[in-house]
Design a protein around this motif. Structure first.
Motif, PDB file in Angstrom:
ATOM      1  N   GLU A  44      -6.683 -43.237  38.077  1.00 60.28           N
ATOM      2  CA  GLU A  44      -7.217 -43.799  36.833  1.00 60.28           C
ATOM      3  C   GLU A  44      -6.284 -44.830  36.193  1.00 60.28           C
ATOM      4  N   VAL A  45      -5.026 -44.882  36.621  1.00 63.03           N
ATOM      5  CA  VAL A  45      -4.048 -45.763  35.964  1.00 63.03           C
ATOM      6  C   VAL A  45      -4.518 -47.215  35.860  1.00 63.03           C
ATOM      7  N   PRO A  46      -5.017 -47.841  36.944  1.00 61.76           N
ATOM      8  CA  PRO A  46      -5.445 -49.241  36.808  1.00 61.76           C
ATOM      9  C   PRO A  46      -6.640 -49.419  35.873  1.00 61.76           C
ATOM     10  N   ARG A  47      -7.338 -48.308  35.577  1.00 61.46           N
ATOM     11  CA  ARG A  47      -8.549 -48.398  34.744  1.00 61.46           C
ATOM     12  C   ARG A  47      -8.350 -47.786  33.356  1.00 61.46           C
ATOM     13  N   LEU A  48      -7.104 -47.508  32.990  1.00 59.12           N
ATOM     14  CA  LEU A  48      -6.866 -46.842  31.710  1.00 59.12           C
ATOM     15  C   LEU A  48      -7.388 -47.659  30.531  1.00 59.12           C
ATOM     16  N   TRP A  49      -7.139 -48.949  30.561  1.00 52.24           N
ATOM     17  CA  TRP A  49      -7.625 -49.795  29.462  1.00 52.24           C
ATOM     18  C   TRP A  49      -9.146 -49.907  29.482  1.00 52.24           C
ATOM     19  N   SER A  50      -9.693 -50.387  30.596  1.00 56.31           N
ATOM     20  CA  SER A  50     -11.129 -50.705  30.626  1.00 56.31           C
ATOM     21  C   SER A  50     -12.019 -49.473  30.557  1.00 56.31           C
ATOM     22  N   ARG A  51     -11.742 -48.499  31.417  1.00 50.67           N
ATOM     23  CA  ARG A  51     -12.655 -47.362  31.551  1.00 50.67           C
ATOM     24  C   ARG A  51     -12.435 -46.288  30.502  1.00 50.67           C
ATOM     25  N   HIS A  52     -11.247 -46.221  29.974  1.00 55.33           N
ATOM     26  CA  HIS A  52     -10.927 -45.116  29.074  1.00 55.33           C
ATOM     27  C   HIS A  52     -10.683 -45.556  27.628  1.00 55.33           C
ATOM     28  N   VAL A  53      -9.576 -46.249  27.379  1.00 56.79           N
ATOM     29  CA  VAL A  53      -9.187 -46.511  25.987  1.00 56.79           C
ATOM     30  C   VAL A  53     -10.132 -47.489  25.282  1.00 56.79           C
ATOM     31  N   LEU A  54     -10.428 -48.619  25.898  1.00 58.25           N
ATOM     32  CA  LEU A  54     -11.323 -49.586  25.254  1.00 58.25           C
ATOM     33  C   LEU A  54     -12.756 -49.062  25.207  1.00 58.25           C
ATOM     34  N   ASN A  55     -13.165 -48.391  26.269  1.00 56.66           N
ATOM     35  CA  ASN A  55     -14.498 -47.792  26.336  1.00 56.66           C
ATOM     36  C   ASN A  55     -14.733 -46.852  25.148  1.00 56.66           C
ATOM     37  N   CYS A  56     -13.696 -46.132  24.754  1.00 52.39           N
ATOM     38  CA  CYS A  56     -13.799 -45.214  23.608  1.00 52.39           C
ATOM     39  C   CYS A  56     -13.641 -45.944  22.282  1.00 52.39           C
ATOM     40  N   ALA A  57     -12.592 -46.757  22.183  1.00 60.01           N
ATOM     41  CA  ALA A  57     -12.227 -47.352  20.893  1.00 60.01           C
ATOM     42  C   ALA A  57     -13.272 -48.318  20.359  1.00 60.01           C
ATOM     43  N   VAL A  58     -14.036 -48.950  21.252  1.00 60.77           N
ATOM     44  CA  VAL A  58     -15.041 -49.916  20.805  1.00 60.77           C
ATOM     45  C   VAL A  58     -16.129 -49.244  19.967  1.00 60.77           C
ATOM     46  N   THR A  59     -16.260 -47.915  20.091  1.00 58.96           N
ATOM     47  CA  THR A  59     -17.264 -47.201  19.304  1.00 58.96           C
ATOM     48  C   THR A  59     -16.835 -47.014  17.847  1.00 58.96           C
ATOM     49  N   ALA A  60     -15.628 -47.422  17.521  1.00 59.54           N
ATOM     50  CA  ALA A  60     -15.095 -47.237  16.153  1.00 59.54           C
ATOM     51  C   ALA A  60     -16.013 -47.827  15.093  1.00 59.54           C
ATOM     52  N   GLU A  61     -16.720 -48.898  15.446  1.00 59.91           N
ATOM     53  CA  GLU A  61     -17.593 -49.559  14.465  1.00 59.91           C
ATOM     54  C   GLU A  61     -18.777 -48.688  14.040  1.00 59.91           C
ATOM     55  N   LEU A  62     -19.099 -47.654  14.817  1.00 61.77           N
ATOM     56  CA  LEU A  62     -20.234 -46.787  14.499  1.00 61.77           C
ATOM     57  C   LEU A  62     -19.895 -45.723  13.443  1.00 61.77           C
ATOM     58  N   PHE A  63     -18.607 -45.519  13.191  1.00 60.23           N
ATOM     59  CA  PHE A  63     -18.187 -44.452  12.284  1.00 60.23           C
ATOM     60  C   PHE A  63     -18.173 -44.948  10.844  1.00 60.23           C
ATOM     61  N   PRO A  64     -18.911 -44.265   9.959  1.00 59.21           N
ATOM     62  CA  PRO A  64     -18.976 -44.731   8.570  1.00 59.21           C
ATOM     63  C   PRO A  64     -17.654 -44.562   7.835  1.00 59.21           C
ATOM     64  N   ALA A  76      -7.482 -35.645  27.018  1.00 58.83           N
ATOM     65  CA  ALA A  76      -6.390 -36.616  26.971  1.00 58.83           C
ATOM     66  C   ALA A  76      -6.469 -37.496  25.719  1.00 58.83           C
ATOM     67  N   GLY A  77      -7.116 -36.982  24.666  1.00 61.54           N
ATOM     68  CA  GLY A  77      -7.207 -37.749  23.423  1.00 61.54           C
ATOM     69  C   GLY A  77      -8.260 -38.834  23.478  1.00 61.54           C
ATOM     70  N   LEU A  78      -9.239 -38.638  24.361  1.00 59.85           N
ATOM     71  CA  LEU A  78     -10.316 -39.611  24.524  1.00 59.85           C
ATOM     72  C   LEU A  78     -11.640 -38.954  24.158  1.00 59.85           C
ATOM     73  N   PRO A  79     -12.305 -39.411  23.121  1.00 58.13           N
ATOM     74  CA  PRO A  79     -12.024 -40.639  22.369  1.00 58.13           C
ATOM     75  C   PRO A  79     -11.120 -40.497  21.143  1.00 58.13           C
ATOM     76  N   GLY A  80     -10.762 -39.256  20.743  1.00 57.95           N
ATOM     77  CA  GLY A  80     -10.132 -39.048  19.441  1.00 57.95           C
ATOM     78  C   GLY A  80      -8.925 -39.894  19.100  1.00 57.95           C
ATOM     79  N   ILE A  81      -7.912 -39.924  19.977  1.00 57.68           N
ATOM     80  CA  ILE A  81      -6.699 -40.673  19.654  1.00 57.68           C
ATOM     81  C   ILE A  81      -6.971 -42.180  19.655  1.00 57.68           C
ATOM     82  N   ALA A  82      -7.758 -42.641  20.620  1.00 51.41           N
ATOM     83  CA  ALA A  82      -8.100 -44.074  20.656  1.00 51.41           C
ATOM     84  C   ALA A  82      -8.793 -44.490  19.359  1.00 51.41           C
ATOM     85  N   LEU A  83      -9.701 -43.657  18.875  1.00 52.05           N
ATOM     86  CA  LEU A  83     -10.419 -43.950  17.632  1.00 52.05           C
ATOM     87  C   LEU A  83      -9.505 -43.863  16.413  1.00 52.05           C
ATOM     88  N   ALA A  84      -8.599 -42.893  16.424  1.00 54.89           N
ATOM     89  CA  ALA A  84      -7.683 -42.729  15.288  1.00 54.89           C
ATOM     90  C   ALA A  84      -6.751 -43.929  15.150  1.00 54.89           C
TER      91      ALA A  84
END
Length: 210
Positions: A44-64, A76-84
């Motif tokens: 998963e290392v080469p895909r950490l940004w695209s498949r994991h962290v960005l995939n989760c963090a982009v949903t931040a706009e949905l949270f009121p 592994a803190g996905l999506p929680g830490i990425a969103l935080a």
């Protein structure tokens, strides 16, 4: 340093802004101790940004604004830490039953200085009545029917579930519709986020309760 492409870096800048450095440190944790302790596979290392962290963090706009968020099966803190990291204005509880994962999550939260995050060790059903939330989120935990059964009770009758899902989201919604209504789901929809930011947008199932 975990390699990041130009398009991923541009996406990370737009999502994390001046907290990009924290996101980079989180990715380093995932790529080192996260792999060493079996939270993610080494492939998963080469895909950490695209498949994991960005995939989760982009949903931040949905949270009121003002949301109190529970992340079920945080792992592994996905999506929680990425969103935080992306939404320091919100408060998060990471719900995780496995001790070794809880230990790792606490270490990462402390190292990143995320004062808007706490970790609850236990299963989702054990969090009912102990963890308060206006939004429950989850990723790669269960098919939607099982996930609804785990997440909706935490909301205590009011709020929303934002579940990160794959291409079968619409099919899962169809299968689980009756159960979701029985659990108090008033409206269920499939939304896509990050179309202009990520190469592959993120699919989210949103269930409104109450």
């Amino acid at each position: 340093m975990v390699e990041i492409s130009e398009s991923e870096l541009a996406a990370a800048r737009s999502i994390f802004g001046d907290r990009l450095g924290l996101a980079e440190r989180f990715v380093e944790h995932l790529a080192t101790t996260g792999i060493e302790r079996g939270l993610l596979g080494p492939r998963e290392v080469p895909r950490l940004w695209s498949r994991h962290v960005l995939n989760c963090a982009v949903t931040a706009e949905l949270f009121p604004a003002g949301a109190v968020v529970a992340d079920v099966g945080s792992g592994a803190g996905l999506p929680g830490i990425a969103l935080a990291i992306a939404r320091p204005d919100l408060s998060f509880t990471l719900i995780e039953p496995l001790e070794r994962r809880v230990t790792w999550l606490n270490e990462v939260v402390a190292d990143l200085g995320l004062d808007n995050v706490k970790v609850f060790r236990g299963r989702a059903e054990e969090a009912v009545g102990k963890v308060s939330a206006t939004v429950v989120t989850a990723r790669a935990v269960s098919a939607l029917g099982g996930l609804a059964t785990m997440t909706i009770p935490i909301l205590a009758g009011s709020g929303q579930v934002l579940a990160i899902k794959g291409q079968s989201a619409a099919e899962e919604v169809k299968k689980a519709a009756k159960l979701i209504r029985k659990l108090g789901g008033r409206n269920t929809s499939v939304v896509q986020v990050g179309a202009g930011v990520l190469d592959q947008p993120t699919t989210v199932v949103r269930i409104t309760i109450g």
